[in-house]
Design a protein around this motif. Structure first.
Motif, PDB file in Angstrom:
ATOM      1  N   LYS A 158       0.815  -1.218   0.000  1.00 27.89           N
ATOM      2  CA  LYS A 158       0.000   0.000   0.000  1.00 27.89           C
ATOM      3  C   LYS A 158       0.847   1.267   0.000  1.00 27.89           C
ATOM      4  CE  LYS A 158      -3.996  -2.058   2.340  1.00 27.89           C
ATOM      5  NZ  LYS A 158      -4.827  -2.052   3.568  1.00 27.89           N
ATOM      6  N   ILE A 159       2.083   1.168   0.507  1.00 28.06           N
ATOM      7  CA  ILE A 159       2.915   2.376   0.584  1.00 28.06           C
ATOM      8  C   ILE A 159       4.028   2.412  -0.464  1.00 28.06           C
ATOM      9  CG2 ILE A 159       2.474   2.605   3.063  1.00 28.06           C
ATOM     10  CD1 ILE A 159       5.407   1.745   3.488  1.00 28.06           C
ATOM     11  N   ARG A 160       4.445   1.225  -0.976  1.00 29.91           N
ATOM     12  CA  ARG A 160       5.483   1.232  -2.009  1.00 29.91           C
ATOM     13  C   ARG A 160       4.999   1.959  -3.253  1.00 29.91           C
ATOM     14  NH1 ARG A 160       6.320  -4.709  -1.692  1.00 29.91           N
ATOM     15  NH2 ARG A 160       7.843  -5.125  -0.044  1.00 29.91           N
ATOM     16  N   TRP A 161       5.854   2.831  -3.780  1.00 31.63           N
ATOM     17  CA  TRP A 161       5.606   3.624  -4.980  1.00 31.63           C
ATOM     18  C   TRP A 161       4.523   4.677  -4.755  1.00 31.63           C
ATOM     19  CZ3 TRP A 161       9.790   1.660  -6.293  1.00 31.63           C
ATOM     20  CH2 TRP A 161      10.019   0.284  -6.295  1.00 31.63           C
ATOM     21  N   LYS A 162       3.820   4.631  -3.625  1.00 32.50           N
ATOM     22  CA  LYS A 162       2.807   5.642  -3.324  1.00 32.50           C
ATOM     23  C   LYS A 162       3.351   6.647  -2.304  1.00 32.50           C
ATOM     24  CE  LYS A 162      -1.990   6.238  -1.728  1.00 32.50           C
ATOM     25  NZ  LYS A 162      -2.489   6.983  -2.880  1.00 32.50           N
ATOM     26  N   GLU A 163       3.825   6.162  -1.159  1.00 33.63           N
ATOM     27  CA  GLU A 163       4.404   7.035  -0.143  1.00 33.63           C
ATOM     28  C   GLU A 163       5.926   6.923  -0.095  1.00 33.63           C
ATOM     29  OE1 GLU A 163       2.430   6.051   3.490  1.00 33.63           O
ATOM     30  OE2 GLU A 163       0.669   7.230   2.987  1.00 33.63           O
ATOM     31  N   LEU A 164       6.440   5.756  -0.482  1.00 32.69           N
ATOM     32  CA  LEU A 164       7.880   5.503  -0.492  1.00 32.69           C
ATOM     33  C   LEU A 164       8.257   4.938  -1.849  1.00 32.69           C
ATOM     34  CD1 LEU A 164      10.588   5.281   1.005  1.00 32.69           C
ATOM     35  CD2 LEU A 164       9.827   3.077   1.911  1.00 32.69           C
ATOM     36  N   SER A 165       9.036   5.709  -2.612  1.00 30.59           N
ATOM     37  CA  SER A 165       9.336   5.322  -3.994  1.00 30.59           C
ATOM     38  C   SER A 165      10.847   5.294  -4.223  1.00 30.59           C
ATOM     39  CB  SER A 165       8.674   6.305  -4.965  1.00 30.59           C
ATOM     40  OG  SER A 165       8.695   5.814  -6.280  1.00 30.59           O
ATOM     41  N   VAL A 166      11.265   4.609  -5.292  1.00 29.31           N
ATOM     42  CA  VAL A 166      12.699   4.449  -5.549  1.00 29.31           C
ATOM     43  C   VAL A 166      12.982   4.479  -7.047  1.00 29.31           C
ATOM     44  CG1 VAL A 166      12.528   1.933  -5.563  1.00 29.31           C
ATOM     45  CG2 VAL A 166      14.726   3.007  -5.035  1.00 29.31           C
ATOM     46  N   VAL A 167      14.148   5.016  -7.390  1.00 28.63           N
ATOM     47  CA  VAL A 167      14.668   4.955  -8.758  1.00 28.63           C
ATOM     48  C   VAL A 167      16.013   4.252  -8.679  1.00 28.63           C
ATOM     49  CG1 VAL A 167      15.397   6.234 -10.796  1.00 28.63           C
ATOM     50  CG2 VAL A 167      13.571   7.142  -9.360  1.00 28.63           C
ATOM     51  N   PHE A 168      16.127   3.090  -9.334  1.00 30.21           N
ATOM     52  CA  PHE A 168      17.356   2.318  -9.290  1.00 30.21           C
ATOM     53  C   PHE A 168      18.298   2.723 -10.420  1.00 30.21           C
ATOM     54  CE2 PHE A 168      14.219  -0.640  -7.381  1.00 30.21           C
ATOM     55  CZ  PHE A 168      14.789  -0.743  -6.128  1.00 30.21           C
ATOM     56  N   GLN A 169      19.573   2.356 -10.263  1.00 25.80           N
ATOM     57  CA  GLN A 169      20.526   2.543 -11.340  1.00 25.80           C
ATOM     58  C   GLN A 169      20.082   1.718 -12.543  1.00 25.80           C
ATOM     59  OE1 GLN A 169      24.512   1.461 -10.290  1.00 25.80           O
ATOM     60  NE2 GLN A 169      25.399   2.132 -12.210  1.00 25.80           N
ATOM     61  N   LYS A 170      20.099   2.333 -13.718  1.00 23.36           N
ATOM     62  CA  LYS A 170      19.647   1.678 -14.953  1.00 23.36           C
ATOM     63  C   LYS A 170      18.219   1.151 -14.810  1.00 23.36           C
ATOM     64  CE  LYS A 170      24.265   0.297 -16.473  1.00 23.36           C
ATOM     65  NZ  LYS A 170      25.143  -0.817 -16.901  1.00 23.36           N
ATOM     66  N   SER A 171      17.404   1.888 -14.055  1.00 23.23           N
ATOM     67  CA  SER A 171      16.026   1.429 -13.831  1.00 23.23           C
ATOM     68  C   SER A 171      15.209   1.415 -15.122  1.00 23.23           C
ATOM     69  CB  SER A 171      15.336   2.323 -12.796  1.00 23.23           C
ATOM     70  OG  SER A 171      15.325   3.671 -13.225  1.00 23.23           O
ATOM     71  N   MET A 172      15.723   2.103 -16.167  1.00 18.76           N
ATOM     72  CA  MET A 172      15.000   2.089 -17.439  1.00 18.76           C
ATOM     73  C   MET A 172      14.942   0.692 -18.046  1.00 18.76           C
ATOM     74  SD  MET A 172      18.161   3.607 -17.571  1.00 18.76           S
ATOM     75  CE  MET A 172      19.716   3.626 -18.461  1.00 18.76           C
ATOM     76  N   ASN A 173      15.829  -0.205 -17.588  1.00 14.09           N
ATOM     77  CA  ASN A 173      15.813  -1.581 -18.079  1.00 14.09           C
ATOM     78  C   ASN A 173      14.571  -2.336 -17.635  1.00 14.09           C
ATOM     79  OD1 ASN A 173      18.290  -1.092 -19.225  1.00 14.09           O
ATOM     80  ND2 ASN A 173      19.479  -2.098 -17.626  1.00 14.09           N
ATOM     81  N   SER A 174      13.860  -1.789 -16.645  1.00 15.64           N
ATOM     82  CA  SER A 174      12.650  -2.454 -16.155  1.00 15.64           C
ATOM     83  C   SER A 174      11.430  -2.149 -17.018  1.00 15.64           C
ATOM     84  CB  SER A 174      12.362  -2.016 -14.716  1.00 15.64           C
ATOM     85  OG  SER A 174      12.102  -0.622 -14.664  1.00 15.64           O
ATOM     86  N   LEU A 175      11.567  -1.227 -17.968  1.00 12.45           N
ATOM     87  CA  LEU A 175      10.447  -0.895 -18.852  1.00 12.45           C
ATOM     88  C   LEU A 175      10.267  -1.973 -19.913  1.00 12.45           C
ATOM     89  CD1 LEU A 175      11.183   2.917 -19.355  1.00 12.45           C
ATOM     90  CD2 LEU A 175       9.345   1.917 -17.989  1.00 12.45           C
ATOM     91  N   SER A 176       9.033  -2.336 -20.175  1.00 13.58           N
ATOM     92  CA  SER A 176       8.743  -3.350 -21.196  1.00 13.58           C
ATOM     93  C   SER A 176       9.057  -2.789 -22.591  1.00 13.58           C
ATOM     94  CB  SER A 176       7.274  -3.751 -21.129  1.00 13.58           C
ATOM     95  OG  SER A 176       6.920  -4.507 -22.272  1.00 13.58           O
ATOM     96  N   PRO A 177       9.832  -3.501 -23.385  1.00 19.35           N
ATOM     97  CA  PRO A 177      10.186  -2.992 -24.713  1.00 19.35           C
ATOM     98  C   PRO A 177       9.059  -3.095 -25.734  1.00 19.35           C
ATOM     99  CG  PRO A 177      11.125  -5.173 -24.394  1.00 19.35           C
ATOM    100  CD  PRO A 177      10.499  -4.780 -23.087  1.00 19.35           C
ATOM    101  N   VAL A 178       7.992  -3.854 -25.409  1.00 25.11           N
ATOM    102  CA  VAL A 178       6.923  -4.090 -26.386  1.00 25.11           C
ATOM    103  C   VAL A 178       5.649  -3.299 -26.082  1.00 25.11           C
ATOM    104  CG1 VAL A 178       7.798  -6.366 -27.013  1.00 25.11           C
ATOM    105  CG2 VAL A 178       6.142  -6.152 -25.147  1.00 25.11           C
TER     106      VAL A 178
END
Length: 322
Positions: free
Chosen positions: A87-107
């Motif tokens: 309930k709190i992840r990405w809503k109240e507590l969020s994170v940007v990882f190194q090379k986090s763009m790799n987590s985006l779906s390419p399709v």
């Protein structure tokens, strides 16, 4: 009125398998108030990313032991169930990882992925509402709204990292953790993104932890700094004070190994030796084997000494134990 966002007390993270334990974070303790931007700095292997992952409870529970207190907005993260954490992840507590763009779906287009993420916490939101929200965030990170309808492969690495930062802010979190979020980028793009992060901080009243090994990132984008070595916090304080007058020998070593853009040219000096084996427990100061100022008393473990004005140091040179 208490404006504390996060407070750690005796926070420990240990990796465990059937052969040994690795003590990755030991007795960490600091406080982050609303509006703070804390730079968590140290060599690779110091436990910085482990600390972030442990706060978000993203480490595998079967092979990780977490103890101590991580008080986030009045609730201890270490005691929360997975249902409460979701309930709190990405809503109240969020994170940007190194090379986090790799987590985006390419399709899938960026917009489709944004909608899926937003609907997790806001299931009744309309597509227009999501588009308007994300367009505003894209502008903050200096991207055109057309990015919404593009695929990840149509964007450069720097643009994708900007998209990741915008995604982390879509629910207007109370605390944003950026884990080496600009390290993989060229120096010009890195500088631009850091400027945009500082701008967002002002506009969105954002509180932030910036994890990095680069002192220049801390100097230009943070107001407080925590120096970490081999899982232990060595020095904490306001950036202007710590960088101008470093107290801990490790902090001095980090600064001496980084070129200055101002003043006279000086010879860069590296810190001799290597990080210790974190599967072992050490009686004394863990930095002593690499410290030029080590003394006999360093065979005894130093405590974190509070010096006032939110300045603290773990070193026998400044009073030894509490």
């Amino acid at each position: 009125m208490d404006n504390t966002i996060l407070e750690l007390k005796d926070f420990n993270v240990t990796y465990v398998n059937k052969y040994k334990k690795v003590y990755a974070v030991k007795d960490a303790g600091f406080k982050i108030n609303k509006g703070d931007s804390l730079g968590l700095v140290g060599e690779s292997g110091s436990g910085k990313s482990t600390l972030a992952m442990a706060l978000l409870r993203l480490l595998p529970e079967k092979t990780t032991e977490i103890s101590g207190v991580a008080n986030f907005l009045g609730k201890d993260l270490t005691q929360m169930s997975q249902v409460e954490l979701k309930k709190i992840r990405w809503k109240e507590l969020s994170v940007v990882f190194q090379k986090s763009m790799n987590s985006l779906s390419p399709v899938h287009k960026i917009g489709t992925q944004v909608e899926d993420i937003y609907w997790v916490h806001n299931p009744k939101a309309t597509k227009k509402e999501i588009l308007d929200r994300f367009t505003y965030l894209l502008e903050l990170v200096n991207l055109s709204s057309r990015v919404y309808n593009l695929y990840p492969h149509e964007l450069s690495g720097g643009m994708l990292q900007r998209v990741s930062i915008a995604l982390s802010l879509i629910n207007n979190p109370k605390l944003l953790i950026l884990d080496e979020a600009t390290t993989a980028l060229d120096v010009v793009t890195q500088g631009q993104i850091l400027d945009e992060i500082v701008k967002m901080e002002r506009e969105m009243d954002m509180t932030r932890i910036m994890i990095t090994h680069d002192m220049s990132v801390v100097a230009t984008s943070c107001n407080k700094v925590a120096v970490m070595y081999a899982g232990e916090l060595m020095e904490l304080g306001y950036v202007k004070e710590v960088l101008k007058d470093p107290l801990h020998p490790y902090t001095k070593g980090l600064l001496a190994s980084f070129p200055s853009l101002k003043g006279e040219n000086s010879k860069l000096e590296g810190i001799s030796g290597f990080l210790p084996d974190l599967s072992k427990k050490y009686e004394g100061c863990i930095f002593a084997p690499r410290c030029k100022q080590a003394m006999d008393i360093c065979k005894k473990k130093p405590k974190l000494i509070q010096l006032g004005n939110e300045r603290a140091i773990r070193c026998h040179l400044y009073g030894g134990e509490k």
